[in-house]
Design a protein around this motif. Sequence first.
Motif, PDB file in Angstrom:
ATOM      1  N   ASP A   1      32.454  25.717  25.958  1.00 30.90           N
ATOM      2  CA  ASP A   1      31.336  26.203  26.494  1.00 30.90           C
ATOM      3  C   ASP A   1      31.454  26.647  27.931  1.00 30.90           C
ATOM      4  O   ASP A   1      31.037  27.825  28.225  1.00 30.90           O
ATOM      5  N   MET A   2      32.490  25.929  28.700  1.00 32.05           N
ATOM      6  CA  MET A   2      32.597  26.737  29.977  1.00 32.05           C
ATOM      7  C   MET A   2      33.437  27.680  29.966  1.00 32.05           C
ATOM      8  O   MET A   2      33.076  28.631  30.672  1.00 32.05           O
ATOM      9  N   LEU A   3      34.169  27.960  29.026  1.00 36.65           N
ATOM     10  CA  LEU A   3      35.294  28.940  28.839  1.00 36.65           C
ATOM     11  C   LEU A   3      34.379  30.293  28.616  1.00 36.65           C
ATOM     12  O   LEU A   3      34.501  31.428  29.186  1.00 36.65           O
ATOM     13  N   LEU A   4      33.256  30.104  27.547  1.00 35.67           N
ATOM     14  CA  LEU A   4      32.489  31.323  27.487  1.00 35.67           C
ATOM     15  C   LEU A   4      31.615  31.786  28.566  1.00 35.67           C
ATOM     16  O   LEU A   4      31.502  32.792  28.976  1.00 35.67           O
ATOM     17  N   LEU A   5      31.345  30.793  29.292  1.00 27.60           N
ATOM     18  CA  LEU A   5      30.460  31.058  30.598  1.00 27.60           C
ATOM     19  C   LEU A   5      31.185  31.836  31.671  1.00 27.60           C
ATOM     20  O   LEU A   5      31.141  32.619  32.263  1.00 27.60           O
ATOM     21  N   VAL A   6      32.576  31.148  31.747  1.00 29.48           N
ATOM     22  CA  VAL A   6      33.529  31.471  32.817  1.00 29.48           C
ATOM     23  C   VAL A   6      34.102  33.047  32.539  1.00 29.48           C
ATOM     24  O   VAL A   6      34.368  33.650  33.549  1.00 29.48           O
ATOM     25  N   SER A   7      34.407  33.176  31.325  1.00 30.48           N
ATOM     26  CA  SER A   7      34.756  34.475  30.888  1.00 30.48           C
ATOM     27  C   SER A   7      34.205  35.664  31.246  1.00 30.48           C
ATOM     28  O   SER A   7      34.776  36.781  31.531  1.00 30.48           O
ATOM     29  N   ILE A   8      32.892  35.538  31.227  1.00 34.94           N
ATOM     30  CA  ILE A   8      31.898  36.702  31.915  1.00 34.94           C
ATOM     31  C   ILE A   8      32.392  37.184  33.302  1.00 34.94           C
ATOM     32  O   ILE A   8      32.707  38.643  33.420  1.00 34.94           O
ATOM     33  N   PRO A   9      32.151  36.523  34.260  1.00 32.45           N
ATOM     34  CA  PRO A   9      32.474  37.243  35.753  1.00 32.45           C
ATOM     35  C   PRO A   9      34.190  37.353  35.692  1.00 32.45           C
ATOM     36  O   PRO A   9      34.419  38.402  36.546  1.00 32.45           O
ATOM     37  N   VAL A  10      34.921  36.809  34.940  1.00 34.80           N
ATOM     38  CA  VAL A  10      36.449  37.148  34.927  1.00 34.80           C
ATOM     39  C   VAL A  10      36.624  38.487  34.422  1.00 34.80           C
ATOM     40  O   VAL A  10      37.241  39.490  34.990  1.00 34.80           O
ATOM     41  N   LEU A  11      36.089  38.703  33.074  1.00 33.60           N
ATOM     42  CA  LEU A  11      36.247  40.006  32.599  1.00 33.60           C
ATOM     43  C   LEU A  11      35.629  41.184  32.928  1.00 33.60           C
ATOM     44  O   LEU A  11      35.979  42.349  32.725  1.00 33.60           O
ATOM     45  N   ILE A  12      34.706  41.009  33.862  1.00 32.30           N
ATOM     46  CA  ILE A  12      33.885  42.066  34.689  1.00 32.30           C
ATOM     47  C   ILE A  12      34.790  42.442  36.128  1.00 32.30           C
ATOM     48  O   ILE A  12      34.338  43.598  36.695  1.00 32.30           O
ATOM     49  N   MET A  13      35.800  41.894  36.277  1.00 35.31           N
ATOM     50  CA  MET A  13      36.316  42.097  37.640  1.00 35.31           C
ATOM     51  C   MET A  13      36.797  43.436  37.838  1.00 35.31           C
ATOM     52  O   MET A  13      36.840  43.783  38.922  1.00 35.31           O
ATOM     53  N   PRO A  14      37.422  44.124  37.030  1.00 40.64           N
ATOM     54  CA  PRO A  14      37.908  45.310  37.062  1.00 40.64           C
ATOM     55  C   PRO A  14      37.007  46.362  37.514  1.00 40.64           C
ATOM     56  O   PRO A  14      37.253  47.368  38.270  1.00 40.64           O
ATOM     57  N   SER A  15      35.772  46.124  37.179  1.00 35.69           N
ATOM     58  CA  SER A  15      34.529  46.760  37.772  1.00 35.69           C
ATOM     59  C   SER A  15      34.096  46.403  39.166  1.00 35.69           C
ATOM     60  O   SER A  15      33.764  47.161  39.970  1.00 35.69           O
TER      61      SER A  15
END
Length: 732
Positions: free
Chosen positions: A531-545
């Motif tokens: 559950d934490m991984l799904l939540l944390v993945s979003i801010p990490v994966l948008i970092m290139p933008s």
Amino acid sequence: MEQDTNLPPEQEPTVLDLFKSVTKDWTSFFNFIRSSWDARRREEFNQTLVQETAHPVAVEQVVELSRASTFPWRAMFALVLALSGQFLVEPPNRLGMVAFALYLAAFGLALWSFRADEWRLPALPAFWQSVDPFTLKIIPLLLAVALAAVAFVDFGNGLFSWLNLSVWLLSLLMLGYSLWIKTTKLPKDEVIVEPVAEPSQRIWQWNGVTIAMTEETLKKILWGVLVVAVFGVAVFFRLHQLDVVPNEPFSDHAEKIVDVYEITQDQPRIFFERNTGREAIQMYWTLLVLNIFGTGFSYLSLKLGTVLLGILTLPYVYWLGREYGNARVALFALFLFGIAYWPNVISRIGLRFPLYPLFLAPTLYYLTRGLRMQNRNDFIFAGIFLGLGLHGYSPFRMVPIFVVVLFFIYFLHSRTNEDRRQTVWWLLIVVIVSLFVFLPLLRYWMENPTHFGYRALTRLSDMETALPGPAWQIFLSNLYKGLLMFNWDDGDIWVHSVTHRPALDLVTASLFALGVFLLVVRYIRRRDWRDMLLLVSIPVLIMPSVLSLAFPGENPSLNRTGAAAVPVILIGAVALDWFVSAFGSERKRQFIGYGVTLALLASSAYFNYNLVFDQFRESYTRSTWNTSELAKVLDDFRDKYGQLDTAWIVPFPHWVDTRLPGVWLGIPNRDFAMWRDQLPGTLDYPAPKLFMFWNLDAETENVLRELYPQGKLSRYTSAVEGKDFFIFTVEP
């Protein structure tokens, strides 16, 4: 009397004696090597036997919690409020504060529904405990390192060759073999508590043919048909009107076509330096596509190639749904991702954008499954896809950081020191395998660090332009905008979006918001690392933008955040499954629940169809230049006179890329530019001659009239308002 086998110190063999006996002659040396090899093989065989006989143990079983027996009116109202709130932020009329209040009310009802056992979470798949033997096959590993070293040296010229490619691939095979372990087939997640009666059979007769099958087999067949049907819907959304949506290429496409063309001219580059630098996978993939489908060096080849890459992402989205929920979550995720405007548009553009989600999905899948099943072989696959992704699209360079974050989250949730030790070991495997796959680009990076990092550094730093403010303020502002893109504003880049609207359609955006809220609730209750991984993945994966600090106007962008679409839509699918399950097992309520769900999915499909094939098509056509119409004029000239040597386009600031008409005509290496100050030189060419120029370029018109008083001027009326251009012809 027992014989004493201990020798006196002076009679014990020394290391020197052993060395002399081994090197006495070639026979002694080979016998020593053979005995060492046999001893290692016996050790590996014994470890394999231990592995094959030691079954992993389930430490957490799949448990479906009971549902409330009443109609789930709280869940219904929560969804209605969320949909109403999202509706109020759809452009053009937006009521942000009212929408925010409605969402807060929806969250309150969702929490109430959750506490009342009405809206419950789908059970996560079982977690298995096993012990990694921490073994390696030393000789294959040494061969892999040696072969990789040879390939690394040969990659120094920045080009692929049959030699370095073969040696590199062989090193990968040796590495995989050295790390691979035999595993037993794990039991199914479902645990049978009581003996089950003999399965009943259904019998059909048709034209004298009798078909008999069990209920379980029939359900599997029907489910397979349903999955194939949903996949077919997704493929339809991805391929529908591909020839005209989008309709025109722009300068980046001209660069890509030239890169692909140069591969055929003995320039198989590892990294393509044109246009601030590009990784190689799309170029070779496009070359494969145009050869298979016969589409030539064209815009359609680029679009078809990237759309196929987007379609290849779909199976892993489905498998991730099973990994983070169940078969129904997987089906919902496949449907919502397959029809979604966001991944559909970035796949259609014909640029490298879909490579970000394409390689993120399998990397995330194998890492999640590997940690859940504690299976080393999954980490080998994860490393392969991680390394391949680094050859795809520059924003994927954030994924190695995401992988470290993922392992860190799992490490924090580990219960024993053995788990933590295995976690570090598995991370090391992922790093090593991905490094081997990344090897060609690693060599290029070491030789050309400026070219390799130029594009990213111009966005992150003041290399190209000064930062418009303090870096930390820009970062926080970009992060805020990035996190709101799913439900509020997807940015200002017309190339790959319907600007200034949510990145998700109304239905998926509402489900995503509810899903995030309920994931937080579940994590607080159960502390599951997934559950934490799904939540944390979003801010990490948008970092290139988000990290576009020098050009904050480029944030948010659907292309540099493309991988985030995978967890975002997956969360929406999980929320939808929660909603369906709230209706329980009673037939009438189930009928209502599935009826509402079908209505939601149909509405989502309608909204996304409109976004892609109406709104995006119109905005893109209005924003791009009509190079196909210039190509049509050139094609007519070629048909009439049999040549294009005396046909030119006079460039004008912010007008068409003069290479693109050549792309339309199948001439990828021809630039039709003839600058105004070069026009007098055209007098040396025999007629006929053709000149095209922008309708506001009065100076070019004057020069041509002076050079060719007998020339004829006509205006080409474009199908798109405001894009007319002039045609000046000189007859023989």
